[in-house]
Motif scaffolding. Structure first.
Motif, PDB file in Angstrom:
ATOM      1  N   VAL A   1      87.212  24.997  93.515  1.00 26.26           N
ATOM      2  CA  VAL A   1      86.326  24.276  92.599  1.00 26.26           C
ATOM      3  C   VAL A   1      84.914  24.241  93.166  1.00 26.26           C
ATOM      4  O   VAL A   1      83.928  24.486  92.456  1.00 26.26           O
ATOM      5  CB  VAL A   1      86.848  22.847  92.346  1.00 26.26           C
ATOM      6  N   PHE A   2      84.814  23.965  94.468  1.00 20.81           N
ATOM      7  CA  PHE A   2      83.500  23.800  95.087  1.00 20.81           C
ATOM      8  C   PHE A   2      82.806  25.123  95.377  1.00 20.81           C
ATOM      9  O   PHE A   2      81.661  25.153  95.804  1.00 20.81           O
ATOM     10  CB  PHE A   2      83.631  22.959  96.357  1.00 20.81           C
ATOM     11  N   LYS A   3      83.505  26.224  95.111  1.00 17.25           N
ATOM     12  CA  LYS A   3      82.870  27.535  95.163  1.00 17.25           C
ATOM     13  C   LYS A   3      82.286  27.930  93.806  1.00 17.25           C
ATOM     14  O   LYS A   3      81.604  28.940  93.692  1.00 17.25           O
ATOM     15  CB  LYS A   3      83.890  28.602  95.577  1.00 17.25           C
ATOM     16  N   THR A   4      82.585  27.125  92.785  1.00 19.56           N
ATOM     17  CA  THR A   4      82.185  27.453  91.415  1.00 19.56           C
ATOM     18  C   THR A   4      80.920  26.696  91.047  1.00 19.56           C
ATOM     19  O   THR A   4      80.873  25.462  91.130  1.00 19.56           O
ATOM     20  CB  THR A   4      83.320  27.093  90.433  1.00 19.56           C
ATOM     21  N   ASN A   5      79.881  27.405  90.635  1.00 14.39           N
ATOM     22  CA  ASN A   5      78.584  26.786  90.350  1.00 14.39           C
ATOM     23  C   ASN A   5      78.654  25.684  89.308  1.00 14.39           C
ATOM     24  O   ASN A   5      77.924  24.692  89.379  1.00 14.39           O
ATOM     25  CB  ASN A   5      77.584  27.852  89.894  1.00 14.39           C
ATOM     26  N   ALA A   6      79.528  25.846  88.312  1.00 17.46           N
ATOM     27  CA  ALA A   6      79.596  24.861  87.221  1.00 17.46           C
ATOM     28  C   ALA A   6      80.033  23.493  87.708  1.00 17.46           C
ATOM     29  O   ALA A   6      79.755  22.483  87.060  1.00 17.46           O
ATOM     30  CB  ALA A   6      80.554  25.359  86.142  1.00 17.46           C
TER      31      ALA A   6
ATOM     32  N   ILE B   1      85.338  15.386  86.715  1.00 16.81           N
ATOM     33  CA  ILE B   1      85.087  16.747  86.244  1.00 16.81           C
ATOM     34  C   ILE B   1      85.667  16.966  84.851  1.00 16.81           C
ATOM     35  O   ILE B   1      85.031  17.546  83.972  1.00 16.81           O
ATOM     36  CB  ILE B   1      85.678  17.778  87.226  1.00 16.81           C
ATOM     37  N   LEU B   2      86.879  16.470  84.634  1.00 13.92           N
ATOM     38  CA  LEU B   2      87.599  16.774  83.403  1.00 13.92           C
ATOM     39  C   LEU B   2      87.690  15.605  82.438  1.00 13.92           C
ATOM     40  O   LEU B   2      88.184  15.767  81.324  1.00 13.92           O
ATOM     41  CB  LEU B   2      89.016  17.248  83.736  1.00 13.92           C
ATOM     42  N   GLY B   3      87.244  14.436  82.844  1.00 13.08           N
ATOM     43  CA  GLY B   3      87.358  13.267  81.991  1.00 13.08           C
ATOM     44  C   GLY B   3      86.303  13.203  80.918  1.00 13.08           C
ATOM     45  O   GLY B   3      85.473  14.090  80.757  1.00 13.08           O
ATOM     46  N   ASP B   4      86.342  12.098  80.144  1.00 11.62           N
ATOM     47  CA  ASP B   4      85.342  11.800  79.116  1.00 11.62           C
ATOM     48  C   ASP B   4      85.254  12.870  78.038  1.00 11.62           C
ATOM     49  O   ASP B   4      84.181  13.163  77.522  1.00 11.62           O
ATOM     50  CB  ASP B   4      83.949  11.615  79.743  1.00 11.62           C
ATOM     51  N   SER B   5      86.391  13.462  77.664  1.00  8.24           N
ATOM     52  CA  SER B   5      86.388  14.411  76.549  1.00  8.24           C
ATOM     53  C   SER B   5      86.294  13.628  75.244  1.00  8.24           C
ATOM     54  O   SER B   5      87.057  12.692  75.021  1.00  8.24           O
ATOM     55  CB  SER B   5      87.668  15.249  76.559  1.00  8.24           C
TER      56      SER B   5
ATOM     57  N   ILE C   1      90.442  25.778  84.555  1.00 10.30           N
ATOM     58  CA  ILE C   1      91.349  26.714  85.238  1.00 10.30           C
ATOM     59  C   ILE C   1      90.745  28.115  85.250  1.00 10.30           C
ATOM     60  O   ILE C   1      90.773  28.820  86.263  1.00 10.30           O
ATOM     61  CB  ILE C   1      92.730  26.715  84.545  1.00 10.30           C
ATOM     62  N   LYS C   2      90.182  28.511  84.119  1.00 15.71           N
ATOM     63  CA  LYS C   2      89.571  29.839  84.008  1.00 15.71           C
ATOM     64  C   LYS C   2      88.409  30.002  84.986  1.00 15.71           C
ATOM     65  O   LYS C   2      88.318  31.012  85.700  1.00 15.71           O
ATOM     66  CB  LYS C   2      89.081  30.050  82.578  1.00 15.71           C
TER      67      LYS C   2
END
Length: 361
Positions: free
Chosen positions: A208-213, A245-249, A263-264
């Motif tokens: 996750v921490f390698k991913t810029n987003a 990261i994934l909350g508040d949808s 995941i993608k």
């Protein structure tokens, strides 16, 4: 090995899909067996009866009480009402009333009235005409009895054959079963995606921490201290980070797609589409993509939030033919398509994640 935990998550959902399918098939067959048995047994099976002790064990809610009849017990009524109650022509009632056969006749608001019931017509202490009438209310209660007593075949057939509308009730039961099974497939898929994304972050947070987003998201020292239970629980901190990261949808669509996109972005090889897969429906290959999954979501939302009524978004739907009344009916074909679509995407997600991580680790 960490990948074994991901395999367990997929194996569990695959087993769950099979359980749901077996439950649906068995229940459908039970409906058919019950209907066939009841039709064959009608006229040959005694009516099911309950003992006084069993009747005392009845369970029901306030909503299970239903007014079955309202019957006049005492009061002044018109000639027409009287004639209807005793089943005689009104002209006969008029003649008998004038001859005094019904006792005293009173007039109220320009209308002649007779007292009911007949056995009280000669009493001297009758209430004044125009006073409130007394009614009796017949109440029917539908309840449930839980018993450990084993029912014999004749008892079960008596219970089923007692319903005049068994065929209609069976048809309604099948429709309800299809609808609820459809919803069960979707909720199982939702939980699988949630479990998979949470487990991936817990097992491989470095991806996750390698991913810029996601790597640039910030958390204060105070947040870290509090969310880790004063620096004593790393698991709590992991859960807090993934929630951030994934909350508040805002919508259900975002909830599912946000987790699959997570995941993608973090765990799949670049350019891989996690939705792109296939299944075979009635001998023909059905290509699956995001739009196909989104159709299942749209149908699910219409069922849950509008009792199946869907006035918009039909331009996005090709899994089913638009009904004339716009009310979605989950038939056997839609249910099977849904099972195949969700199980195919579930497998594809696991396959792609496993392949990608195997190369990286």
């Amino acid at each position: 090995m960490n990948l074994d935990e991901l395999k367990d998550i997929y194996d569990n959902v695959a087993i769950e899909y099979k359980k749901i399918s077996r439950f649906h098939t068995l229940t459908m067959l039970t409906y058919d067996v019950a209907l066939a048995g009841a039709e064959k047994a009608v006229g040959n099976i005694p009516k099911l009866s309950l003992s006084d002790e069993e009747k005392k064990q009845l369970s029901y809610s306030a909503a299970d009480k239903e007014i079955e009849s309202v019957e006049l017990i005492r009061g002044w009524i018109s000639f027409e009402e009287y004639a209807e109650k005793i089943g005689e022509p009104i002209i006969d009632v008029q003649q008998k009333a004038e001859s005094g056969e019904y006792g005293k006749v009173e007039e109220y608001k320009g209308e002649k009235r007779i007292f009911w019931p007949p056995e009280e017509q000669g009493n001297e202490d009758l209430p004044p005409v125009g006073s409130k009438k007394k009614y009796g209310v017949g109440v029917k209660v539908r309840g449930t009895i839980v018993t450990s007593k084993k029912m014999e075949y004749e008892d079960m057939m008596a219970f089923l054959a007692s319903s005049k509308n068994l065929e209609r009730n069976t048809s309604e039961g099948k429709a309800l079963l299809n609808r609820e099974t459809f919803l069960l497939y979707w909720s199982t898929f939702e939980q699988y995606v949630k479990n998979l994304s949470t487990a991936l972050f817990s097992l491989f947070p470095e991806q996750v921490f390698k991913t810029n987003a996601y790597r640039k998201k910030e958390m204060s020292y105070c947040d870290i201290y509090e969310l880790s239970s004063q620096l004593t629980n790393l698991t709590d901190l992991k859960e807090a980070i993934i929630d951030s990261i994934l909350g508040d949808s805002v919508t259900e669509r975002q909830a599912i797609s946000k987790r699959i996109n997570f995941i993608k972005d973090c765990y799949l090889d670049k350019g891989i589409d996690p939705y792109a897969t296939w299944c075979v429906f009635k001998g023909k290959k059905l290509d699956i993509d995001f739009q196909v999954l989104d159709q299942v979501r749209i149908i699910r939302n219409a069922i849950v939030h509008a009792n199946g009524k869907m006035s918009e978004e039909w331009d996005k739907i090709n899994l089913i033919i638009r009904p004339a009344d716009d009310v979605i009916f989950v038939d056997d074909e839609l249910l099977l398509k849904t099972e195949l679509i969700l199980s195919s995407i579930s497998y594809n997600l696991y396959r792609l994640v496993n392949s990608s991580l195997s190369k990286r680790l």
